[in-house]
Every structure is written in C-alpha cells, then in structure tokens.
Design an enzyme around this catalytic site. Structure first.
Site, PDB file in Angstrom:
ATOM      1  N   ASN A  13       2.027  27.563   2.864  1.00  0.00           N
ATOM      2  CA  ASN A  13       3.462  27.815   3.038  1.00  0.00           C
ATOM      3  C   ASN A  13       4.210  26.491   3.165  1.00  0.00           C
ATOM      4  O   ASN A  13       3.738  25.551   3.801  1.00  0.00           O
ATOM      5  CB  ASN A  13       3.754  28.771   4.209  1.00  0.00           C
ATOM      6  CG  ASN A  13       3.149  28.366   5.521  1.00  0.00           C
ATOM      7  OD1 ASN A  13       2.123  27.716   5.561  1.00  0.00           O
ATOM      8  ND2 ASN A  13       3.785  28.763   6.609  1.00  0.00           N
TER       9      ASN A  13
ATOM     10  N   GLU B 196       7.886  25.230   4.183  1.00  0.00           N
ATOM     11  CA  GLU B 196       9.127  25.694   4.816  1.00  0.00           C
ATOM     12  C   GLU B 196      10.282  24.730   4.560  1.00  0.00           C
ATOM     13  O   GLU B 196      10.106  23.630   4.031  1.00  0.00           O
ATOM     14  CB  GLU B 196       8.888  25.887   6.319  1.00  0.00           C
ATOM     15  CG  GLU B 196       7.863  26.988   6.573  1.00  0.00           C
ATOM     16  CD  GLU B 196       7.683  27.326   8.044  1.00  0.00           C
ATOM     17  OE1 GLU B 196       8.181  26.588   8.919  1.00  0.00           O
ATOM     18  OE2 GLU B 196       7.029  28.361   8.316  1.00  0.00           O
TER      19      GLU B 196
ATOM     20  N   GLU C 150       0.822  32.299  -0.469  1.00  0.00           N
ATOM     21  CA  GLU C 150       0.281  33.074  -1.593  1.00  0.00           C
ATOM     22  C   GLU C 150       1.033  32.762  -2.869  1.00  0.00           C
ATOM     23  O   GLU C 150       0.446  32.542  -3.931  1.00  0.00           O
ATOM     24  CB  GLU C 150       0.398  34.580  -1.297  1.00  0.00           C
ATOM     25  CG  GLU C 150      -0.418  35.067  -0.115  1.00  0.00           C
ATOM     26  CD  GLU C 150       0.300  34.935   1.227  1.00  0.00           C
ATOM     27  OE1 GLU C 150       1.169  34.043   1.389  1.00  0.00           O
ATOM     28  OE2 GLU C 150      -0.016  35.737   2.126  1.00  0.00           O
TER      29      GLU C 150
ATOM     30  N   CYS D 140       3.075  39.140   2.764  1.00  0.00           N
ATOM     31  CA  CYS D 140       4.381  39.799   2.889  1.00  0.00           C
ATOM     32  C   CYS D 140       4.663  40.624   1.627  1.00  0.00           C
ATOM     33  O   CYS D 140       3.961  40.506   0.612  1.00  0.00           O
ATOM     34  CB  CYS D 140       5.479  38.765   3.101  1.00  0.00           C
ATOM     35  SG  CYS D 140       5.980  37.917   1.593  1.00  0.00           S
TER      36      CYS D 140
ATOM     37  N   CYS E 181       5.197  38.638  -1.682  1.00  0.00           N
ATOM     38  CA  CYS E 181       3.934  38.137  -2.257  1.00  0.00           C
ATOM     39  C   CYS E 181       3.116  39.280  -2.847  1.00  0.00           C
ATOM     40  O   CYS E 181       2.463  39.118  -3.885  1.00  0.00           O
ATOM     41  CB  CYS E 181       3.139  37.392  -1.195  1.00  0.00           C
ATOM     42  SG  CYS E 181       3.921  35.826  -0.745  1.00  0.00           S
TER      43      CYS E 181
HETATM   44  N1  THU Z   1       4.007  33.332   5.400  1.00  0.00           N
HETATM   45  C1  THU Z   1       3.159  33.133   4.358  1.00  0.00           C
HETATM   46  O1  THU Z   1       2.936  32.002   3.920  1.00  0.00           O
HETATM   47  N2  THU Z   1       2.576  34.223   3.812  1.00  0.00           N
HETATM   48  C2  THU Z   1       2.814  35.496   4.198  1.00  0.00           C
HETATM   49  O2  THU Z   1       2.386  36.418   3.528  1.00  0.00           O
HETATM   50  C3  THU Z   1       3.559  35.757   5.426  1.00  0.00           C
HETATM   51  C4  THU Z   1       4.329  34.623   5.968  1.00  0.00           C
HETATM   52  C5  THU Z   1       4.672  32.167   5.968  1.00  0.00           C
HETATM   53  C6  THU Z   1       6.157  32.117   5.697  1.00  0.00           C
HETATM   54  C7  THU Z   1       6.629  31.265   6.847  1.00  0.00           C
HETATM   55  O3  THU Z   1       6.488  29.897   6.473  1.00  0.00           O
HETATM   56  C8  THU Z   1       5.654  31.568   7.961  1.00  0.00           C
HETATM   57  O4  THU Z   1       4.527  32.158   7.368  1.00  0.00           O
HETATM   58  C9  THU Z   1       6.213  32.505   9.036  1.00  0.00           C
HETATM   59  O5  THU Z   1       6.721  33.657   8.469  1.00  0.00           O
END
Ligand code: THU
Length: 162
Positions: free
Chosen positions: A63, A65, A76, A115, A118
C-alpha cells in the site's frame, strides 16, 4: 419472493500445515517482504501483496498512502497494476496478502481480506485471462485460501451490460 443464499468455500490452514505447498509458502514470504516496503505513514497498517504469474514470475506490491487519503493505493492493486504494466500477457495464478501493523510490530494473527475495490480488480483480471486467481490471506494463527477471487465478490458487476 424467494431467498437465495450465497456461500463461499474457504480453506483454513494452520501456518505449519503440511497441506500448504512450498510454492504457496514462498508467496506468503514474498507478501511479508512486500509489507516491509509499504508506505503507510497515516494508517500505519502495512499491507503486502505478492502475485504469482504464469511462468512462475513473482511480483510484489504494497500500500502506498498519500496525505490526500483517497489518492493512496492498496497493496493488491499496486501489485496488479505493476503486473499489468510489466507482464501484460501473463495470467495471474495466485495472490498472497499479509499485513504488518506498526502498533504492535506484528503480522496480523487473523487474515485480513482485500477491500471491495481490489476484489473488483481481481475479478476483472480473472476474466481478462479466463482463469481463476487463488487468494491466500495470511495470518500468523491461520491462513485462508479461496480458490477464485470471484467467490469474494458475489453478484459482481462484470461490465457485460455496458
Ligand atoms: N489496504 C490495502 O492495502 N489493502 C486492502 O485490501 C485494505 C486496505 C490499505 C489501504 C490503506 O493504506 C491501509 O490499508 C488502511 O486502510
């Protein structure tokens, strides 16, 4: 009126389960490495994803941000976009996902699920290559394996009606 129930099969493994293949174990390790490379100064929730592509190519994503929160991207999709941009002809066979949390400095004990956004992207990738993607969700106490991403998104919008 009638009610339909949609259930999905989830294989549950313990981390030392001999039924878990070496290939899956190594993909989980790749996902854990990917989590280390995540940029998550806001959530401090470091997600790693590793894809095994056709031809045994492994691609990692994490991830990424941003101070403008919606601009960030999940692990993902970071991995899927990288695979799509770098190996556009290679089908995705498997994805493994692991989460390391800064608060306790540990990988999550229970698996975290991708999520909805994804899941949508995973399903379209399955459709694009006409083959299921196995989804491995890592937790230190148990590991879930779902044999197709489509199972994670029942009643998917496929775009067929467009
Ligand atoms: N996040 C992911 O990378 N994948 C997911 O399927 C759920 C959430 C990340 C997004 C954000 O950077 C952090 O987790 C908190 O939501």
């Amino acid at each position: 009126m009638k009610t339909i129930e949609i259930t999905i099969p989830v294989e549950v493994y313990t981390p030392d389960d001999p039924m878990l293949s070496e290939s899956d174990r190594s993909l989980i390790e790749e996902a854990k490495i990917a989590a280390r490379d995540s940029y998550a100064p806001y959530s401090k929730f470091h997600v790693g994803a590793a894809l095994r592509l056709e031809g045994d190519i492994v691609v990692r994503g994490s991830n990424q941000e941003n101070a403008v929160y919606p601009v960030g991207c999940c692990a993902e999709r970071t991995a899927l976009y990288y695979a799509g941009a770098t190996y556009p002809d290679k089908a995705v066979n498997t994805i493994a996902i692991a989460v390391w949390r800064e608060a306790d400095g540990l990988f999550l004990a229970q698996p975290a699920s991708p999520c909805g956004v994804c899941r949508q992207h995973l399903v379209e990738t399955e459709q694009r290559f006409k083959q299921p993607i196995r989804v491995i969700l890592y937790g230190t106490e148990c590991i879930y394996v779902i044999n197709s991403a489509a199972a994670l998104l029942p009643l998917t919008f496929t775009g067929e009606e467009l």
